[in-house]
Design an enzyme around this catalytic site. Structure first.
Site: not given
Ligand SMILES: Cc1ncc(COP(=O)(O)O)c(C=O)c1O
Ligand SMILES: N[C@@H](CCOP(=O)(O)O)C(=O)O
Length: 465
Positions: A112
């Site tokens: 993120k």
């Molecule tokens: C550590 C981790 N891996 C994978 C994901 C999945 O990513 P996305 O939500 O973009 O599919 C998330 C959060 O969403 C995450 O925090």
């Molecule tokens: N896994 C995410 C969930 C939110 O996903 P986002 O990519 O739409 O912000 C988290 O860790 O909060």
């Protein structure tokens, strides 16, 4: 460059305006009207660029001059200056033609940071220029929250409110959020699950009358277009490092809200030769069920050892469906209405297009822990539970061994000591130096009921004048 809604009923927005919003007023998500495309020659000419230089190449067509080039470059440089590795997104080999793309070298140890360091700096620039104050409201299953707080804590024009599901994030994840004590940072532990948090955020975008006069909401979740845009860069970066565009590359992506893998899909549409895009899910497998059996129905959320992916409603799937349905906003509106009442089915053409683009695999906790053990035994490389899901999905669905498979390492194992211990490690993975005192720091957060009026009242009462 204009941005349009996936439901076709909201006015198009400019880049800066799309950054300062979340959901479109018609409930849809914004996407660029036209996607920039790069030729193979152009992509080849980027070989050897630093991450920051490449980010500028990939991002600037979306910005289309609204932020001057020099400003954009300094926003990019500042955003990646906080990463702990010079390569920003280093690649580590774990097996023949299998690579881990370490996306956890940023300040909060998850992928993120790539978009949220950038978004924080971009918001700061736009808001200062406009002399505007906003309220950021976000939902987190554990990682977005700390990354967003880290990106926004120094922005004077932002009050940030992050909702996490009470007792459903790891202790490290919670403390990364709740030990940030700046006056503009507010953590809400909601008595509910991540979907409840996300629903509340989305509904609040639809009616912002609870906010103090003159304030608007801005999203830090991947409903904000800038999140997706910044995540496209590392697909190009890894691809170039492994020989693209002269040879194709595949990616396996631990998936929850579908933001990360959607960025990979966009990289492919923009010209990066991607062979496979693997959707890797935990037991909350709605996307795997959709692709394998056209079953896109809601089920009870399962609390897994990969809690960041405990998500049932994957926001960004709507952005993909918009393309799969020929960008017909009314078809998407209908599908989303069906889904609101429990389930939706894709039509044959859309389903076969999705299947051409993606493969999918689902793992439960037991299989995930086996993978952590197996990879550690063979390589002494410790995977976090989310990354382990991506690695196994890649191994199970891989079509060609001669094409490099890049598994996105979305988080650092030290964020999930419980899962790592359960997988058989006797010592907890070490937190990086800047976090060694995390468990000694003071925490501040409010526990609130799963009640939208109460949450909105709390936000209104805490926004600074
Ligand atoms: C550590 C981790 N891996 C994978 C994901 C999945 O990513 P996305 O939500 O973009 O599919 C998330 C959060 O969403 C995450 O925090
Ligand atoms: N896994 C995410 C969930 C939110 O996903 P986002 O990519 O739409 O912000 C988290 O860790 O909060």
């Amino acid at each position: 460059m204009k941005y349009i809604s996936t439901r076709g009923e909201a006015p198009p927005l400019s880049f800066e305006d799309v950054v300062l919003t979340g959901l479109a007023p018609d409930g849809g998500l914004y996407v660029p009207e036209n996607l920039p495309k790069f030729s193979q020659e152009e992509i080849a000419s980027w070989a050897g660029l630093s991450y920051q230089e490449l980010a500028f190449k990939v991002i600037s067509p979306f910005v289309a001059g609204e932020v001057p080039d020099a400003e954009l470059k300094s926003i990019i440089d500042a955003s990646y200056s906080t990463f702990r590795h010079d390569a920003i997104a280093p690649l580590v080999q774990t097996a023949h033609n299998e690579w881990i793309l370490e996306l956890f070298q940023g300040p909060t140890l998850a992928f993120k940071d790539f978009a949220l360091q950038f978004l924080g700096n971009l918001l700061d620039y736009i808001l200062k220029k406009r002399n505007q104050k906003v309220v950021v409201m976000g939902a987190t299953s554990g990682d977005t929250g700390s990354a967003a707080i880290e990106g926004c804590r120094h922005c004077d024009n932002i009050d940030i409110f992050i909702l996490h599901p009470n007792k459903r994030v790891s202790d490290v994840q919670r403390r990364q959020m709740t030990t940030v004590l700046e006056k503009n940072v507010h953590n809400i532990a909601l008595e509910g699950n991540f979907d409840d948090c996300q629903n509340m955020v989305k509904a609040s975008f639809g009616d912002q009358s609870f906010l103090p006069e003159g304030r608007q909401l801005v999203a830090v979740n991947s409903i904000n277009w800038a999140r997706i845009m910044a995540q496209i860069v590392y697909y190009f970066y890894a691809g170039l490092a492994l020989g693209a565009p002269a040879r194709p590359v595949s990616f396996s992506v631990p998936t929850g809200n579908f933001g990360d893998i959607f960025a990979g899909y966009l990289a492919k549409q923009m010209g990066l030769p991607i062979d496979q895009l693997v959707i890797a899910t935990n037991a909350n497998d709605i996307l795997h069920r959709c692709i394998s059996a056209n079953d896109h129905s809601k089920k009870e959320l399962i609390h897994s050892l990969s809690p960041s992916m405990d998500i049932m409603v994957s926001s960004n799937f709507e952005r993909l469906l918009f393309d799969m349905y020929g960008r017909d906003g009314s078809a998407i509106k209908q599908l989303m209405e069906d889904f609101k009442s429990g389930s939706m089915s894709l039509d044959e053409d859309a389903l076969s297009s999705v299947r051409e683009l993606f493969t999918s695999y689902r793992l439960d906790d037991e299989e995930m822990m086996d993978v952590i053990r197996e990879v550690f035994d063979h390589t002494e490389y410790l995977l976090d539970p989310h990354t382990a899901i991506g690695v196994q999905a890649a191994r199970k669905t891989r079509r060609r061994q001669d094409i490099p498979m890049v598994c996105l390492a979305t988080a650092h194992p030290a964020k999930f000591p419980e899962a790592v211990r359960k997988a058989g490690q006797d010592t907890d993975p070490t937190l990086p130096h800047h976090m060694t005192d995390l468990f000694d720091r003071e925490e501040r957060f409010d526990v609130l009921d799963n009640d939208m009026a109460a949450v909105q009242k709390h936000i209104a009462a805490n926004v600074r004048a």
